[in-house]
Design a protein around this motif. Structure first.
Motif, PDB file in Angstrom:
ATOM      1  N   ASN A 195      53.231  49.259  43.088  1.00 50.98           N
ATOM      2  CA  ASN A 195      52.409  48.363  42.281  1.00 50.98           C
ATOM      3  C   ASN A 195      53.341  47.422  41.534  1.00 50.98           C
ATOM      4  N   ILE A 196      52.836  46.253  41.217  1.00 54.73           N
ATOM      5  CA  ILE A 196      53.657  45.244  40.546  1.00 54.73           C
ATOM      6  C   ILE A 196      52.868  44.645  39.388  1.00 54.73           C
ATOM      7  N   LEU A 228      53.985  29.515  47.727  1.00 53.60           N
ATOM      8  CA  LEU A 228      54.178  28.231  47.056  1.00 53.60           C
ATOM      9  C   LEU A 228      52.852  27.628  46.606  1.00 53.60           C
ATOM     10  N   LYS A 229      51.830  27.768  47.425  1.00 53.84           N
ATOM     11  CA  LYS A 229      50.504  27.235  47.073  1.00 53.84           C
ATOM     12  C   LYS A 229      49.982  27.931  45.806  1.00 53.84           C
ATOM     13  N   LEU A 249      56.738  33.104  41.463  1.00 53.15           N
ATOM     14  CA  LEU A 249      57.795  33.054  42.486  1.00 53.15           C
ATOM     15  C   LEU A 249      58.745  34.243  42.356  1.00 53.15           C
ATOM     16  N   ALA A 250      59.127  34.583  41.133  1.00 52.39           N
ATOM     17  CA  ALA A 250      60.027  35.723  40.919  1.00 52.39           C
ATOM     18  C   ALA A 250      59.371  37.025  41.367  1.00 52.39           C
ATOM     19  N   SER A 251      58.097  37.209  41.040  1.00 58.06           N
ATOM     20  CA  SER A 251      57.364  38.415  41.458  1.00 58.06           C
ATOM     21  C   SER A 251      57.311  38.503  42.976  1.00 58.06           C
ATOM     22  N   SER A 252      57.066  37.374  43.607  1.00 58.62           N
ATOM     23  CA  SER A 252      56.995  37.323  45.064  1.00 58.62           C
ATOM     24  C   SER A 252      58.326  37.739  45.688  1.00 58.62           C
TER      25      SER A 252
END
Length: 190
Positions: A76-77, A24-25, A40-43
């Motif tokens: 990997n992303i 979130l940070k 956020l979506a990647s996380s």
């Protein structure tokens, strides 16, 4: 075996998920809402992938160049605008890049591309597509090796005919490289 997962974050609703304070940070540090949303979506995608492998973020380690890894997992992303790409391999290091077609820039290519790549660009009828493909392969290659963009990218030279090849300081590298278009995006997996 190599697997690729592509997700679209356009309709991502963060209210249905719980995120760590660190995630979130990082997401809230972005001023542009799309960047916050894709972070956020990647996380979430990374967490789902790790969970499917019986792992979690606390198992993540980082190389001296910052590449995340977990012993025995090769993944990997990458993300660009509203697309997230996660790739994994059962046997070897892997890197990826997803990018929308980039407008050709002579100034940029002179700085980051090899002499041979610039010659190809000069002769190309579709400079934007070739420019983007070269950039995507370079990006996925340095993510695969863990060096990141701190590696002098003009020391890499990409050839596309008869197949995709990467030369590092003039020496061919033996990596599987796959480049393709998906909708308006170019994807490279190394």
């Amino acid at each position: 075996m190599i697997r690729a997962y592509i997700d679209d974050s356009k309709d991502f609703d963060e209210s249905n998920h719980v995120f760590s304070e660190d995630v979130l940070k990082k997401a809230n540090s972005y001023l542009v809402e799309e960047e916050r949303k894709i972070t956020l979506a990647s996380s979430l995608i990374l967490d789902e992938y790790l969970n499917s492998k019986g792992k979690s973020r606390k198992d993540l380690r980082f190389s001296d160049k910052g590449k995340p890894y977990i012993e025995g997992l090769f993944f990997n992303i990458s993300h660009y605008k509203d697309k997230v790409l996660l790739v994994d391999s059962s046997r070897f290091e892997i890197g990826c890049d997803i990018v929308e077609k980039i407008k050709y820039s002579s100034k940029f290519s002179q700085k980051f591309f090899s002499f041979k790549e610039n010659e190809l660009l000069d002769k190309s009828a579709d400079k934007n597509s070739l420019f983007t493909k070269i950039w995507a392969v370079k990006e996925s290659y340095v993510k695969c090796t863990g060096e990141g963009i701190s590696f002098p990218l003009n020391n890499l030279s990409i050839e596309f005919e008869p197949k995709v090849k990467v030369f590092r300081n003039g020496v061919e590298q033996h990596h599987f490289i796959y480049v393709f278009n998906k909708e308006e995006y170019f994807i490279s997996i190394t």
